[in-house]
Design a protein around this motif. Structure first.
Motif, PDB file in Angstrom:
ATOM      1  N   LEU A   1      49.458  23.230  61.861  1.00 46.98           N
ATOM      2  CA  LEU A   1      48.842  23.380  60.338  1.00 46.98           C
ATOM      3  C   LEU A   1      48.788  25.359  59.973  1.00 46.98           C
ATOM      4  CD1 LEU A   1      45.353  22.170  61.453  1.00 46.98           C
ATOM      5  CD2 LEU A   1      46.922  21.565  60.137  1.00 46.98           C
ATOM      6  N   LEU A   2      48.954  26.193  61.264  1.00 47.26           N
ATOM      7  CA  LEU A   2      49.010  27.558  61.302  1.00 47.26           C
ATOM      8  C   LEU A   2      50.272  27.963  60.771  1.00 47.26           C
ATOM      9  CD1 LEU A   2      47.204  29.005  64.053  1.00 47.26           C
ATOM     10  CD2 LEU A   2      46.324  29.222  61.273  1.00 47.26           C
ATOM     11  N   ILE A   3      51.389  26.900  60.791  1.00 50.53           N
ATOM     12  CA  ILE A   3      53.246  27.804  60.467  1.00 50.53           C
ATOM     13  C   ILE A   3      53.178  27.775  59.448  1.00 50.53           C
ATOM     14  CG2 ILE A   3      55.175  27.314  60.755  1.00 50.53           C
ATOM     15  CD1 ILE A   3      54.453  27.324  64.051  1.00 50.53           C
ATOM     16  N   GLY A   4      52.858  26.474  59.077  1.00 46.31           N
ATOM     17  CA  GLY A   4      52.553  26.187  57.731  1.00 46.31           C
ATOM     18  C   GLY A   4      51.689  25.769  56.861  1.00 46.31           C
ATOM     19  N   PHE A   5      50.626  27.095  56.813  1.00 47.54           N
ATOM     20  CA  PHE A   5      49.542  27.863  56.087  1.00 47.54           C
ATOM     21  C   PHE A   5      49.989  27.616  54.253  1.00 47.54           C
ATOM     22  CE2 PHE A   5      46.762  30.523  54.280  1.00 47.54           C
ATOM     23  CZ  PHE A   5      45.163  29.932  54.557  1.00 47.54           C
ATOM     24  N   TRP A   6      51.012  28.317  54.391  1.00 42.90           N
ATOM     25  CA  TRP A   6      51.517  28.251  53.362  1.00 42.90           C
ATOM     26  C   TRP A   6      52.405  27.262  52.246  1.00 42.90           C
ATOM     27  CZ3 TRP A   6      52.521  34.479  54.749  1.00 42.90           C
ATOM     28  CH2 TRP A   6      50.389  34.845  54.363  1.00 42.90           C
ATOM     29  N   PHE A   7      51.578  26.125  52.398  1.00 42.13           N
ATOM     30  CA  PHE A   7      52.608  24.841  52.307  1.00 42.13           C
ATOM     31  C   PHE A   7      53.133  24.830  50.850  1.00 42.13           C
ATOM     32  CE2 PHE A   7      48.134  23.710  51.797  1.00 42.13           C
ATOM     33  CZ  PHE A   7      48.290  23.583  50.312  1.00 42.13           C
ATOM     34  N   GLU A   8      52.492  25.154  50.449  1.00 42.18           N
ATOM     35  CA  GLU A   8      53.116  25.371  49.245  1.00 42.18           C
ATOM     36  C   GLU A   8      54.814  25.825  48.792  1.00 42.18           C
ATOM     37  OE1 GLU A   8      50.619  29.165  49.372  1.00 42.18           O
ATOM     38  OE2 GLU A   8      50.632  27.201  49.779  1.00 42.18           O
ATOM     39  N   LYS A   9      54.826  26.592  49.948  1.00 44.47           N
ATOM     40  CA  LYS A   9      56.339  26.844  49.865  1.00 44.47           C
ATOM     41  C   LYS A   9      57.157  25.931  50.387  1.00 44.47           C
ATOM     42  CE  LYS A   9      56.527  31.299  51.708  1.00 44.47           C
ATOM     43  NZ  LYS A   9      56.545  32.125  52.528  1.00 44.47           N
ATOM     44  N   ALA A  10      58.434  25.895  50.615  1.00 44.98           N
ATOM     45  CA  ALA A  10      59.146  25.116  51.012  1.00 44.98           C
ATOM     46  C   ALA A  10      59.557  25.474  51.736  1.00 44.98           C
ATOM     47  CB  ALA A  10      60.509  24.462  50.174  1.00 44.98           C
ATOM     48  N   SER A  11      59.905  26.657  52.770  1.00 42.64           N
ATOM     49  CA  SER A  11      60.010  27.339  53.898  1.00 42.64           C
ATOM     50  C   SER A  11      59.336  27.245  54.608  1.00 42.64           C
ATOM     51  CB  SER A  11      60.756  28.588  52.976  1.00 42.64           C
ATOM     52  OG  SER A  11      59.245  29.065  53.224  1.00 42.64           O
ATOM     53  N   ALA A  12      57.954  27.260  53.922  1.00 39.68           N
ATOM     54  CA  ALA A  12      57.476  26.867  55.363  1.00 39.68           C
ATOM     55  C   ALA A  12      56.833  25.647  55.422  1.00 39.68           C
ATOM     56  CB  ALA A  12      55.754  27.612  54.826  1.00 39.68           C
ATOM     57  N   ALA A  13      56.758  24.672  54.515  1.00 40.33           N
ATOM     58  CA  ALA A  13      56.556  23.331  55.325  1.00 40.33           C
ATOM     59  C   ALA A  13      57.786  22.319  56.074  1.00 40.33           C
ATOM     60  CB  ALA A  13      56.207  22.452  53.590  1.00 40.33           C
ATOM     61  N   ASP A  14      58.699  23.169  55.777  1.00 39.77           N
ATOM     62  CA  ASP A  14      60.173  22.696  56.901  1.00 39.77           C
ATOM     63  C   ASP A  14      60.064  23.651  58.056  1.00 39.77           C
ATOM     64  OD1 ASP A  14      61.291  21.806  54.446  1.00 39.77           O
ATOM     65  OD2 ASP A  14      62.875  22.944  53.746  1.00 39.77           O
ATOM     66  N   ALA A  15      59.384  24.168  58.086  1.00 42.37           N
ATOM     67  CA  ALA A  15      59.622  25.459  59.224  1.00 42.37           C
ATOM     68  C   ALA A  15      58.403  24.060  60.261  1.00 42.37           C
ATOM     69  CB  ALA A  15      58.898  26.976  59.102  1.00 42.37           C
ATOM     70  N   CYS A  16      56.783  24.548  59.381  1.00 43.92           N
ATOM     71  CA  CYS A  16      55.767  23.686  60.295  1.00 43.92           C
ATOM     72  C   CYS A  16      56.161  22.534  61.016  1.00 43.92           C
ATOM     73  CB  CYS A  16      54.794  23.454  59.383  1.00 43.92           C
ATOM     74  SG  CYS A  16      54.864  22.610  58.500  1.00 43.92           S
ATOM     75  N   LYS A  17      57.300  22.053  60.051  1.00 44.71           N
ATOM     76  CA  LYS A  17      57.217  20.095  60.564  1.00 44.71           C
ATOM     77  C   LYS A  17      58.872  20.880  61.664  1.00 44.71           C
ATOM     78  CE  LYS A  17      58.550  18.799  56.087  1.00 44.71           C
ATOM     79  NZ  LYS A  17      59.675  17.736  55.503  1.00 44.71           N
TER      80      LYS A  17
END
Length: 620
Positions: free
Chosen positions: A150-166
């Motif tokens: 949840l924290l790594i992908g906090f800015w989930f609207e950014k594709a890079s953040a969504a990919d990083a948390c996954k």
């Protein structure tokens, strides 16, 4: 309030804060921040009170959680020097990061959600620290995975953040699968998951685990490989930089990545010499690999991320060299100076309007004096300069390597030199020389809510090596061992106890500093790519591990998934289930034809059925 209730309160206050913020105060920034910060600061104060009254004497408290037949599962808290010191680190450094976050995240529209996730993460990490059994630790282990997602992908609207948390979540699941298998193997043999019970059984019968002892230990280590990002599961940690900078400080300094090292020290008694040898070499290789990659990174947070990877390798190597007290000592000092460095990087990024490329900074020394001086303290501590804290904790690991393995000692000294080199590369390019972009002209010092945590962490980074932390861990993990008492004795102890290791570490610092000054003191661009060629490109591209995994592991996974999908679609569902489904349908259609509504037809079928039945019975 009874003293025994304090640890329970420390554990559950952050969970209570997360629940209240999520359910009631998401629209109120001030209240949300007050609840989250108040919970962890209160936890820090209560930890100090508990230690002041009770000391570091070991104790354990438990409540019956689940009873099914002969299976009784307790929910318990293990309170000894190891867990209490870790409690101080998580709540203390966590408090500084929470306060810093108030200033850093103040303009973010999801401010309250951030603090709710931060409190959930804190609760999960405290659960790992206080767990008294493998089952309880594994539950909180997975909760840390969820909250870090949840924290790594906090800015989930950014594709890079969504990919990083996954990426972080899935990579950790690989290690956690091995961890779970190791737990099951130990439970099968020992019949218990309680740490004290397993340790007592192994003391009474060292051959309890038999031929599976090494395998069980290495499977347990798989969990540590995931959480502490050891090779080959190291690839998620640098991408976790996509989260807000306070998250990077919290995850990469004192908490999540430290969980693996803490777990190894907590269950050190299960590891065989063969398992420890494998652990030490994996740690050493990770330290070297990450240090080489850091040399050619330009994103300030990625440099610090690979630095964390390298230092985690040091800690794991220390555990593998049968010196868990050295690993925990370095974990503690590293929590202070690496949190300081990440928060200092956040201060720079905040001043540079979220620019993270060090080659677009420069000349920030005079514009941001507090950030500069505190960042310099963190850098010197990380580089292992006497008498800062990093010198003493790194020396303890170098001394263990010198005693147990000359190749690992040489490797560790080389990594120390590389650490100094890439950190002073960062310092020279960022704070010295000429301004490299227009953003530098508008940069200014961060507000007080951000710089005061830097000052506090800087003080701790200076003194943590000589306030008795090493002796505390030595007594907890190796009772009766030799360790110095008093500040003066601790200041000179490394040169008396292991002069070769101490002098080698300082020599590595001098070589690294000279090389960094020679190449980067007034550099306007990086001179290394021209000098190293293909090696520089490999380091900049992280030795192509992501591409290698994409071409092998992920492609194999996709192939297996495609084949499984085809089998499921055409054989299982199409043929097997289709045969049953089609047969049932045809049978139903045939039986439907018999339902004519004609009484004479029903009578005929009845007589025919009786005749067939009589033929079968009487015909035999």
């Amino acid at each position: 309030m009874k003293l025994e209730a304090l640890p329970w309160l420390i554990l559950f206050l952050p969970l209570l804060a997360a629940g209240i913020i999520t359910l009631f105060t998401l629209r109120n920034k001030a209240v949300s921040a007050a609840l989250s910060i108040g919970a962890i600061v209160t936890g820090f104060v209560l930890t100090l009170i508990f230690i002041k009254v009770n000391g570091f004497a070991g104790s354990e408290t438990a409540l019956n959680w689940l009873s099914i037949g002969n299976l009784n599962v307790d929910f318990g808290l293990k309170l000894d020097a190891l867990s209490l010191m870790m409690l101080l680190i998580v709540t203390g450094v966590g408090s500084a990061i929470h306060i810093y976050s108030y200033g850093y995240m103040h303009e973010d529209p999801a401010f309250s959600r951030f603090f709710a996730c931060l409190s959930l993460f804190t609760f999960s990490m405290l659960g790992i620290v206080l767990s008294n059994s493998f089952l309880q630790m594994f539950i909180f282990w997975e909760l840390v995975g969820v909250s870090s997602y949840l924290l790594i992908g906090f800015w989930f609207e950014k594709a890079s953040a969504a990919d990083a948390c996954k990426k972080a979540f899935l990579t950790n699941r690989i290690g956690d699968f091995g961890f779970m298998l190791g737990i099951l193997m130990i439970f099968t043999v020992a019949g218990s998951l309680n740490f004290s019970s397993i340790k007592d059984q192994l003391v009474a019968n060292p051959t309890l685990l038999g031929g599976t002892a090494t395998l069980a230990g290495l499977l347990i280590f798989c969990g540590g490989m995931g959480k502490s990002a050891q090779f080959p599961l190291h690839v998620w940690l640098p991408d976790a930089m996509e989260g807000p900078t306070p998250v990077s400080a919290l995850i990469h300094a004192a908490t999540m990545v430290a969980a693996g090292v803490y777990m190894l020290c907590r269950v050190f008694f299960i590891f065989t010499p063969d398992a420890l040898t494998a652990i030490s070499w994996i740690g050493g290789f990770t330290a070297l690999l990450a240090a080489l990659i850091a040399v050619q990174q330009n994103d300030i947070k990625r440099i610090l991320a690979y630095s964390t990877l390298s230092q985690l390798g040091y800690m794991v190597m220390g555990v593998g060299l049968a010196a868990p007290e050295a690993g925990m000592f370095h974990l503690t000092t590293h929590a202070f100076f690496k949190a300081l460095l990440f928060l200092g990087a956040g201060s720079l990024i905040h001043a540079m309007h979220h620019e993270q490329d060090i080659w677009k900074m420069g000349a920030l020394r005079k514009k941001m004096p507090v950030t500069y001086w505190t960042f310099m303290v963190g850098t010197l501590a990380l580089a292992g300069v006497w008498p800062l804290s990093g010198f003493f904790s790194k020396d303890a690991i170098l001394a263990a390597a010198h005693h147990h393995s000359l190749p690992l000692f040489i490797l560790a000294v080389g990594v120390a030199g590389l650490t100094t080199f890439y950190m002073f590369r960062l310092v020279f390019v960022t704070f010295f020389g000429e301004a490299k972009s227009h953003d530098v002209d508008h940069a200014h010092e961060s507000p007080g809510v951000m710089v005061w945590p830097l000052r506090i962490l800087a003080v701790l980074s200076i003194i943590a090596g000589v306030i008795g932390i090493e002796g505390l861990f030595s007594e907890a993990l190796k009772p009766g061992g030799e360790h110095p008492h008093g500040v003066l004795a601790q200041l000179i102890y490394p040169f008396q106890h292991a002069p070769v290791a101490a002098c080698s570490g300082l020599a590595a610092f001098a070589v690294g500093l000279f090389a960094a000054w020679k190449l980067y003191a007034n550099a306007k661009s990086d001179p290394l790519p021209a000098k190293l060629g293909g090696l520089s490109r490999a380091m900049a591209n992280r030795f192509y591990f992501d591409e290698l995994y994409e071409a092998t592991v992920i492609r194999l996974h996709d192939l297996i998934s495609t084949i499984s999908d085809w089998i499921d679609r055409w054989i299982v569902e199409g043929f097997c289930l289709g045969l049953v489904r089609g047969g049932t349908d045809l049978t139903g259609r045939a039986l439907r034809l018999a339902q004519t509504g004609n009484l004479q037809t029903y009578a005929f079928l009845f007589v025919l059925g009786v005749a067939v039945l009589l033929w079968f019975v009487l015909g035999k």
